[in-house]
Design a protein around this motif. Structure first.
Motif, PDB file in Angstrom:
ATOM      1  N   LEU A 116       0.968  -1.227  -0.018  1.00 54.18           N
ATOM      2  CA  LEU A 116      -0.432   0.223   0.129  1.00 54.18           C
ATOM      3  C   LEU A 116       0.938   1.078  -0.314  1.00 54.18           C
ATOM      4  CD1 LEU A 116      -2.592  -0.961   2.732  1.00 54.18           C
ATOM      5  CD2 LEU A 116      -3.080  -1.392   0.383  1.00 54.18           C
ATOM      6  N   THR A 117       0.567   2.162  -0.862  1.00 52.98           N
ATOM      7  CA  THR A 117       1.201   3.375  -0.423  1.00 52.98           C
ATOM      8  C   THR A 117       0.866   4.141   0.662  1.00 52.98           C
ATOM      9  OG1 THR A 117      -1.017   5.027  -1.660  1.00 52.98           O
ATOM     10  CG2 THR A 117       0.623   4.347  -3.348  1.00 52.98           C
ATOM     11  N   LYS A 118       1.701   4.854   0.854  1.00 56.59           N
ATOM     12  CA  LYS A 118       1.026   6.120   2.285  1.00 56.59           C
ATOM     13  C   LYS A 118       0.162   6.648   2.540  1.00 56.59           C
ATOM     14  CE  LYS A 118       6.179   5.728   4.417  1.00 56.59           C
ATOM     15  NZ  LYS A 118       7.288   6.787   4.515  1.00 56.59           N
ATOM     16  N   ALA A 119      -0.594   7.400   1.205  1.00 51.59           N
ATOM     17  CA  ALA A 119      -1.661   7.895   0.969  1.00 51.59           C
ATOM     18  C   ALA A 119      -2.431   7.135   1.447  1.00 51.59           C
ATOM     19  CB  ALA A 119      -1.616   8.248  -0.354  1.00 51.59           C
ATOM     20  N   GLU A 120      -3.027   5.962   0.583  1.00 52.68           N
ATOM     21  CA  GLU A 120      -3.523   4.429   0.599  1.00 52.68           C
ATOM     22  C   GLU A 120      -3.916   3.841   2.385  1.00 52.68           C
ATOM     23  OE1 GLU A 120      -4.026   2.432  -3.099  1.00 52.68           O
ATOM     24  OE2 GLU A 120      -1.666   2.098  -2.128  1.00 52.68           O
ATOM     25  N   ARG A 121      -2.655   3.860   3.249  1.00 53.75           N
ATOM     26  CA  ARG A 121      -2.740   3.717   4.354  1.00 53.75           C
ATOM     27  C   ARG A 121      -3.700   4.615   4.887  1.00 53.75           C
ATOM     28  NH1 ARG A 121       1.543  -0.439   5.799  1.00 53.75           N
ATOM     29  NH2 ARG A 121       1.888  -0.827   3.594  1.00 53.75           N
ATOM     30  N   GLU A 122      -3.261   6.119   5.090  1.00 51.55           N
ATOM     31  CA  GLU A 122      -4.137   7.046   5.216  1.00 51.55           C
ATOM     32  C   GLU A 122      -5.489   6.999   5.156  1.00 51.55           C
ATOM     33  OE1 GLU A 122      -2.860   8.881   7.981  1.00 51.55           O
ATOM     34  OE2 GLU A 122      -0.790   8.895   7.623  1.00 51.55           O
ATOM     35  N   ALA A 130      -8.958  -9.875  -5.782  1.00 53.70           N
ATOM     36  CA  ALA A 130      -8.832  -9.316  -6.994  1.00 53.70           C
ATOM     37  C   ALA A 130      -8.483  -7.698  -8.085  1.00 53.70           C
ATOM     38  CB  ALA A 130     -10.337  -9.518  -7.478  1.00 53.70           C
ATOM     39  N   HIS A 131      -7.907  -7.118  -6.654  1.00 52.28           N
ATOM     40  CA  HIS A 131      -7.590  -5.454  -7.191  1.00 52.28           C
ATOM     41  C   HIS A 131      -6.254  -5.521  -7.263  1.00 52.28           C
ATOM     42  CE1 HIS A 131     -12.193  -3.494  -7.981  1.00 52.28           C
ATOM     43  NE2 HIS A 131     -12.135  -4.427  -7.529  1.00 52.28           N
ATOM     44  N   GLY A 132      -5.810  -6.594  -7.024  1.00 50.93           N
ATOM     45  CA  GLY A 132      -4.031  -6.883  -6.866  1.00 50.93           C
ATOM     46  C   GLY A 132      -3.269  -6.668  -5.726  1.00 50.93           C
ATOM     47  N   PHE A 133      -4.338  -6.667  -4.280  1.00 49.99           N
ATOM     48  CA  PHE A 133      -3.186  -6.706  -3.285  1.00 49.99           C
ATOM     49  C   PHE A 133      -3.270  -8.218  -2.800  1.00 49.99           C
ATOM     50  CE2 PHE A 133      -6.462  -2.920  -3.072  1.00 49.99           C
ATOM     51  CZ  PHE A 133      -5.906  -2.380  -2.729  1.00 49.99           C
ATOM     52  N   ASP A 134      -1.666  -8.234  -2.326  1.00 43.49           N
ATOM     53  CA  ASP A 134      -1.698  -9.714  -1.920  1.00 43.49           C
ATOM     54  C   ASP A 134      -1.751  -9.714  -0.570  1.00 43.49           C
ATOM     55  OD1 ASP A 134       0.627  -8.508  -0.151  1.00 43.49           O
ATOM     56  OD2 ASP A 134       1.597  -9.225  -1.923  1.00 43.49           O
TER      57      ASP A 134
END
Length: 193
Positions: free
Chosen positions: A66-72, A148-152
């Motif tokens: 995850l990016t830091k922005a996604e974490r936020e 399904a959206h690319g998250f492992d």
């Protein structure tokens, strides 16, 4: 500047804190230009301060999955659902800066379904919100949907761990009546010029 108390609980004087906690607070002040009230509030209990920020930093200061922005984004959306003013305001400021978008934090805190985010980020928040609001109903199909959206597997763990950690943080902020710093309200709203 607000004259309201930082917390319902006593806020220790910086000079009276253990050296490691004082050093961490001073480092944050140097970087941010002020001391976020969460540091002052949690300094009331030094052992919990250390544990809280160790886990916070382990979750929020890495870039894998995850990016830091996604974490936020996770913090702001779930904190909005948990009615945590402190975390919405403080992490909303960080999100505006990390996402370079002055609108997204307010959108996520109010209704993430209408926010200016990608389908991948929407799937991430669908999962985080289900975990935040109805964790007992989370099943394999929810994990499959986010994957399904690319998250492992590790990214799914991070989404869940951030959601869970901030559920605790939201409740501590509400317990203590932690007041958001005035500085947070303007951060990231206007381009630096």
């Amino acid at each position: 500047m607000s004259t309201l108390p930082v917390s319902r609980y006593p806020v220790p004087e910086l000079a009276n804190l253990p050296a490691d906690i004082r050093d961490k607070i001073l480092a944050v002040q140097e970087k941010a230009g002020f001391v976020p009230n969460v540091f002052l509030t949690l300094a009331h209990r030094p052992a919990e301060f250390r544990a809280f920020f160790a886990y916070h930093d382990a979750l929020m200061e890495k870039d894998e999955g995850l990016t830091k922005a996604e974490r936020e984004m996770i913090v702001v959306a779930t904190s909005g659902a948990n009615n945590c003013l402190y975390c919405v305001v403080a992490h909303g400021a960080i999100l505006r800066i990390r996402a370079k978008n002055p609108r997204v934090a307010d959108q996520l805190a109010t209704n993430y379904l209408k926010a200016e985010i990608t389908p991948r980020q929407r799937a991430m928040l669908d999962f985080a919100m289900k975990l935040a609001l109805d964790s007992g109903a989370v099943g394999d199909e929810d994990i499959a949907a986010v994957k399904a959206h690319g998250f492992d597997d590790e990214a799914v763990w991070d989404i869940g761990a951030i959601t869970a950690f901030f559920a605790m943080s939201n409740r501590l902020a509400n317990l203590t009546g932690m007041r958001p710093n005035d500085e947070f309200f303007l951060m990231g709203r206007l381009p630096k010029g």
